[in-house]
Design a protein around this motif. Structure first.
Motif, short mmCIF file in Angstrom:
data_model
loop_
_atom_site.label_atom_id
_atom_site.label_comp_id
_atom_site.label_asym_id
_atom_site.label_seq_id
_atom_site.Cartn_x
_atom_site.Cartn_y
_atom_site.Cartn_z
N THR A 127 4.79 50.38 -24.97
CA THR A 127 3.47 51.01 -25.80
C THR A 127 3.25 50.16 -26.83
OG1 THR A 127 4.39 53.03 -25.41
CG2 THR A 127 2.86 53.05 -27.03
N LEU A 128 2.09 49.18 -26.78
CA LEU A 128 1.67 48.65 -28.42
C LEU A 128 0.40 48.94 -28.80
CD1 LEU A 128 1.68 44.95 -25.62
CD2 LEU A 128 4.20 45.72 -26.76
N GLY A 129 1.10 48.61 -30.45
CA GLY A 129 0.23 48.62 -31.33
C GLY A 129 -0.76 47.98 -31.51
N MET A 130 -1.63 48.81 -31.83
CA MET A 130 -3.32 47.52 -32.82
C MET A 130 -3.95 49.17 -33.63
SD MET A 130 -6.29 48.58 -31.57
CE MET A 130 -6.90 49.72 -30.27
N VAL A 131 -4.39 48.02 -34.60
CA VAL A 131 -4.94 48.31 -35.71
C VAL A 131 -6.47 47.73 -35.19
CG1 VAL A 131 -5.93 48.88 -38.13
CG2 VAL A 131 -3.53 48.49 -37.35
N LEU A 145 -4.64 41.40 -26.57
CA LEU A 145 -3.97 42.85 -26.62
C LEU A 145 -5.05 43.69 -25.64
CD1 LEU A 145 -1.64 44.03 -29.69
CD2 LEU A 145 -0.74 43.13 -26.92
N ALA A 146 -5.56 44.42 -26.68
CA ALA A 146 -6.78 45.00 -25.47
C ALA A 146 -7.38 44.64 -24.03
CB ALA A 146 -8.15 45.65 -26.11
N ILE A 147 -7.69 43.02 -24.34
CA ILE A 147 -8.13 42.94 -22.88
C ILE A 147 -7.42 42.88 -22.25
CG2 ILE A 147 -9.00 41.02 -22.01
CD1 ILE A 147 -11.30 42.21 -23.78
N ALA A 148 -5.86 41.98 -22.83
CA ALA A 148 -4.78 42.26 -21.98
C ALA A 148 -4.56 42.94 -20.44
CB ALA A 148 -3.70 41.76 -22.07
N GLY A 152 6.22 35.47 -30.75
CA GLY A 152 6.32 33.94 -30.28
C GLY A 152 4.72 33.29 -30.45
N LEU A 153 3.38 34.52 -30.66
CA LEU A 153 2.42 34.07 -30.37
C LEU A 153 1.56 34.32 -31.21
CD1 LEU A 153 1.02 34.19 -27.55
CD2 LEU A 153 0.06 36.08 -28.78
N ALA A 154 0.30 34.28 -31.69
CA ALA A 154 -0.51 33.79 -32.56
C ALA A 154 -1.49 34.26 -31.82
CB ALA A 154 -0.83 32.75 -33.33
N LEU A 155 -2.49 35.81 -32.84
CA LEU A 155 -3.60 36.45 -31.90
C LEU A 155 -5.11 35.76 -32.02
CD1 LEU A 155 -2.50 39.99 -32.01
CD2 LEU A 155 -2.43 38.83 -29.98
N ALA A 199 -5.87 36.27 -24.26
CA ALA A 199 -6.96 35.46 -25.41
C ALA A 199 -7.69 34.00 -24.79
CB ALA A 199 -6.11 34.82 -26.43
N ARG A 200 -7.63 33.36 -23.63
CA ARG A 200 -7.94 32.08 -23.32
C ARG A 200 -9.93 33.43 -22.78
NH1 ARG A 200 -5.25 28.56 -19.29
NH2 ARG A 200 -5.32 30.69 -18.09
N TRP A 201 -9.61 34.28 -22.32
CA TRP A 201 -10.46 35.06 -21.49
C TRP A 201 -11.47 35.64 -22.45
CZ3 TRP A 201 -12.66 39.25 -21.50
CH2 TRP A 201 -13.69 40.76 -20.22
N CYS A 202 -10.71 36.08 -23.79
CA CYS A 202 -11.69 37.01 -24.65
C CYS A 202 -12.96 35.88 -25.67
CB CYS A 202 -10.63 37.46 -25.84
SG CYS A 202 -9.91 38.59 -25.82
#
Lengths: 192, 360
Positions: free
Chosen positions: B12-16, B24-27, B87-90, B251-254
């Protein structure tokens, strides 16, 4: 002097539970606010000591300590966590409670307020899941009754025989009785 | 093949609700997580405080976070603090400052030409602040999304460029992103600094004007990161890498599919907003710059330590960090470009060498 508490919760029944319990424990609930009521502004006005906030309330970010950057609030509030023990924090987050206190208040004075809130939030959660289960059981019973009626008409059998047939089908297919009932109802609708 | 080694597959991953939660949403929505053998539930959270606390106690496995938030949590200066890791910038950039119409109209009355410039010169705002003071009016109030955020630092920097000081000349308050538009509408806030699409939405609702973007203040700065607790990362090393790999692909897809990204993000269970407002900052519409927000290129996913240090310096400058804090050590333990490199290499993505670390 008894602590003055603000409760911020959109869930009115839960807010009432918490308020009642806090009062019974000798605390004074000075306001119950819904989301968007900017509790930070009310702290000074109401001379509140503790703010109990639903963890999912969007108002929480407004209560976060701006430290020296700013926030010209007469009574700076900080989240009740730094001095609390990790178990209290985990229990609070899991129950859905967050608490903010006027800076400088001793943790041992605040903890009883937080403990009461955690207990009531949990109680509310249990009540709600209990209600959910009861509703689901009632709904399932209705389905089974309806499917039984369909079988009795189609097969010209009695109620007990219809029930026995459904239970056997459920056991053979390793699904729940309500699922079998659903299939019977759907098939009947399809066949008109 | 990765599946067998994953320590945990249901996460379960959180987002605002913000455009920069897109990777995150696209993944989740486009199957990048599923391809890594992960079954991910996205939990929409209503505040950064909620994200922080739920990640800290393990209610969430990981989350979309303001880049300085894991630093504050690890430094023990945030209320609920545990050692964190990213380990990753969004995303890079993606925030805007929107001025309420009533305030902008007053600026335009002073100097219509300057009021139309972007970035709007803060010296023009100072004339208004001084006029208000002489007339004994209440100081203007500005809103940021969190005390520890690029938003707070950009607002302070822009105001300072016009000789305006927070507390002395204007007030600064915190308002969560989804409530910014309502507060502009209520009329008690002069300006807001918030991640998109909330600025675009305010413009579309005729409530204000975007007068400054993140690119005007600090172009190419890491804005959001994907963060987990250090304990979680140590207990789930393969799962963590699998999440990072999925996020890199997403992220690449976005970046390559911005219109479709907007359409997906606008859906009810994600941002729940009109698709036009979500698309504007992604496509550079409504006079917003086309490179306002970047998800993957150029090297946008690297959690650069120089950027962590930039945030730590701001935190120290504004009294949000104890003076004895070892900033370099904090940057090195929390921001982990080495993890990014590992995940990126597995995904066949070129990784920039260390010595190319950009300074903001």
């Amino acid at each position: 002097m008894s602590l003055r508490v603000i409760v911020v919760d959109d869930e009115r029944e839960r807010a009432a539970l918490v308020t009642q319990a806090l009062t019974a424990n000798g605390f004074q609930v000075v306001a119950v606010l819904g989301a968007g009521a900017c509790p930070a502004h009310r702290v000074t006005e109401l001379a509140a000591d503790v703010i109990i906030v639903d963890i999912d309330s969007p108002d929480r970010d407004m209560l976060e300590d701006m430290r020296r950057v700013t926030f010209d609030c007469g009574r700076p509030v900080v989240m009740f966590a730094q001095d609390g023990n990790p178990e209290t924090i985990r229990a609070a987050v899991e129950a859905g409670v967050s608490a903010y206190v006027v800076d400088g208040l001793k943790p041992e004075r605040v903890k009883p307020v937080v403990d009461v809130a955690i207990a009531r939030f949990r109680q509310f959660q249990e009540l709600r899941s209990e209600l959910g289960r009861t509703k689901a059981t009632l709904a399932e019973r209705k389905l089974v009754e309806k499917a039984k009626g369909i079988l009795m008409r189609q097969r010209g059998c009695g109620e007990e025989e219809a029930y026995r047939l459904m239970r056997k089908m459920a056991m053979d297919r390793k699904v729940r009785l309500a699922d079998i009932a659903n299939r019977i109802i759907e098939a009947a609708q399809l066949l008109g | 093949m990765a599946k067998a080694r994953l320590e945990k597959t249901r996460l379960t991953l959180g987002m605002v609700p913000l455009v920069d939660c897109a990777p995150l949403a696209i993944a989740r929505e486009r199957g990048f997580f599923a391809a890594m053998g992960l079954d991910v539930e996205i939990s929409r959270e209503s505040s950064w405080a909620s994200i922080r606390d739920k990640v800290a106690v393990g209610v969430l496995d990981g989350a979309h976070m303001l880049a300085p938030l894991p630093l504050a949590m690890s430094a023990g200066v945030s209320p609920v603090g545990v050692p964190m890791m990213t380990g990753l910038a969004l995303s890079l950039g993606g925030t805007t400052v929107t001025l309420a119409n009533a305030v902008w109209d007053r600026l335009a009355a002073i100097n219509p030409g300057a009021a139309r410039m972007r970035p709007l010169p803060a010296t023009l705002l100072r004339r208004l602040v001084e006029a208000d003071r002489e007339e004994g009016r209440e100081p203007l109030t500005f809103a940021s999304v969190h005390p520890v955020s690029s938003h707070t630092y950009d607002l302070i920097a822009w105001l300072d460029s016009g000789g305006i000081a927070v507390d002395r000349d204007v007030r600064l308050v915190v308002v969560p992103p989804p409530q910014m538009v309502a507060r502009l509408s209520a009329g008690d806030i002069a300006g807001v600094c918030v991640g998109e699409p909330w600025g675009a939405l305010a413009m579309r609702q005729g409530l204000g004007r975007v007068i400054l973007t993140s690119g005007d203040v600090s172009p190419g700065r890491v804005e959001k990161v994907f963060a987990v607790t250090r304990a979680w990362a140590e207990a789930h090393p393969e799962t963590h890498l699998a999440v990072l790999e999925a996020l890199i692909g997403a992220a690449r897809w976005c970046d390559d599919n911005r219109a479709e990204t907007a359409e997906i993000l606008a859906r009810p269970h994600l941002l729940n907003l009109p698709v036009g407002a979500v698309a504007a900052p992604l496509l550079g519409e409504d006079s917003l710059p086309g490179d306002l927000i970047r998800f993957h290129r150029p090297a946008a996913n690297v959690p650069w330590r120089s950027h962590a240090l930039w945030y730590l310096d701001r935190m120290a400058q504004y009294g949000q960090l104890p003076p004895e804090t070892d900033r370099l050590r904090l940057a090195e333990t929390v921001f982990r470009p080495d993890l990014y490199r590992l995940a990126a290499t597995r995904q066949g993505v070129d990784v920039p060498p260390d010595e190319e670390e950009p300074i903001i």
